[in-house]
Write a protein that holds these residues in place. Sequence first.
Motif, short mmCIF file in Angstrom:
data_model
loop_
_atom_site.label_atom_id
_atom_site.label_comp_id
_atom_site.label_asym_id
_atom_site.label_seq_id
_atom_site.Cartn_x
_atom_site.Cartn_y
_atom_site.Cartn_z
N TRP A 27 -6.32 1.66 -5.43
CA TRP A 27 -5.62 0.86 -4.41
C TRP A 27 -5.51 -0.59 -4.88
CZ3 TRP A 27 -3.58 2.01 0.50
CH2 TRP A 27 -3.26 0.90 1.29
N GLN A 28 -6.62 -1.17 -5.33
CA GLN A 28 -6.60 -2.57 -5.75
C GLN A 28 -5.73 -2.77 -7.00
OE1 GLN A 28 -10.94 -3.18 -5.82
NE2 GLN A 28 -10.63 -4.77 -4.27
N ASP A 65 -5.46 -6.72 -2.69
CA ASP A 65 -6.38 -6.67 -1.55
C ASP A 65 -5.67 -6.36 -0.24
OD1 ASP A 65 -8.70 -7.15 -3.02
OD2 ASP A 65 -8.38 -9.31 -2.98
N ALA A 66 -4.51 -5.69 -0.31
CA ALA A 66 -3.77 -5.34 0.90
C ALA A 66 -4.64 -4.51 1.83
CB ALA A 66 -2.51 -4.56 0.53
N LYS A 67 -4.60 -4.85 3.11
CA LYS A 67 -5.39 -4.14 4.13
C LYS A 67 -4.51 -3.11 4.84
CE LYS A 67 -9.10 -6.94 4.16
NZ LYS A 67 -10.32 -6.58 3.52
N ILE A 122 -10.36 -2.10 2.51
CA ILE A 122 -8.96 -2.09 2.97
C ILE A 122 -8.88 -2.01 4.49
CG2 ILE A 122 -8.10 -1.17 0.78
CD1 ILE A 122 -7.84 1.59 2.16
N PHE A 156 -2.13 -2.38 -5.30
CA PHE A 156 -1.73 -3.17 -4.13
C PHE A 156 -2.59 -4.41 -3.91
CE2 PHE A 156 -1.14 1.43 -3.11
CZ PHE A 156 0.23 1.46 -3.33
N LYS A 184 -0.30 4.48 1.25
CA LYS A 184 0.35 3.20 1.59
C LYS A 184 1.70 3.44 2.25
CE LYS A 184 0.75 -1.51 0.39
NZ LYS A 184 1.72 -1.88 1.40
N ASP A 211 2.69 2.08 5.80
CA ASP A 211 3.87 1.21 5.93
C ASP A 211 4.89 1.78 6.92
OD1 ASP A 211 2.74 -0.55 4.11
OD2 ASP A 211 4.02 0.08 2.42
#
Length: 106
Positions: free
Chosen positions: A96-97, A102-104, A35, A100, A10, A14
């Motif tokens: 990941w979920q 449901d961040a894509k 994602i 974060f 991430k 980012d």
Amino acid sequence: MENITTEQLKARLDAGEQLHILDVREADEYAAANIGALLLPLSKLRQMDTEGIDNWKDEEVIVHCRSGKRSMEACMLLETMGFGKTVNVVGGIMDWQAKFGDAKIG
């Protein structure tokens, strides 16, 4: 094969890095939650089918699945097919979920 945590992945996303991220789960799993990575199921990789990613052979390929087990196998398979740098996402989409939502990607 190297490993990367979801936090490291991430952070790289980012920061704006352009990454080759591969999801090796099955289509129904991808449809339920993803994602935004490129889908290429492990079942196809086991048949030596790398259609759509052959041009990634000299690039870093970051691989994820549900929990990190199938992606580890996929990394090993990709390496036997000439992919030079594979990276397994530890904990997969479940991690990941959890961290974060449901961040894509991208």
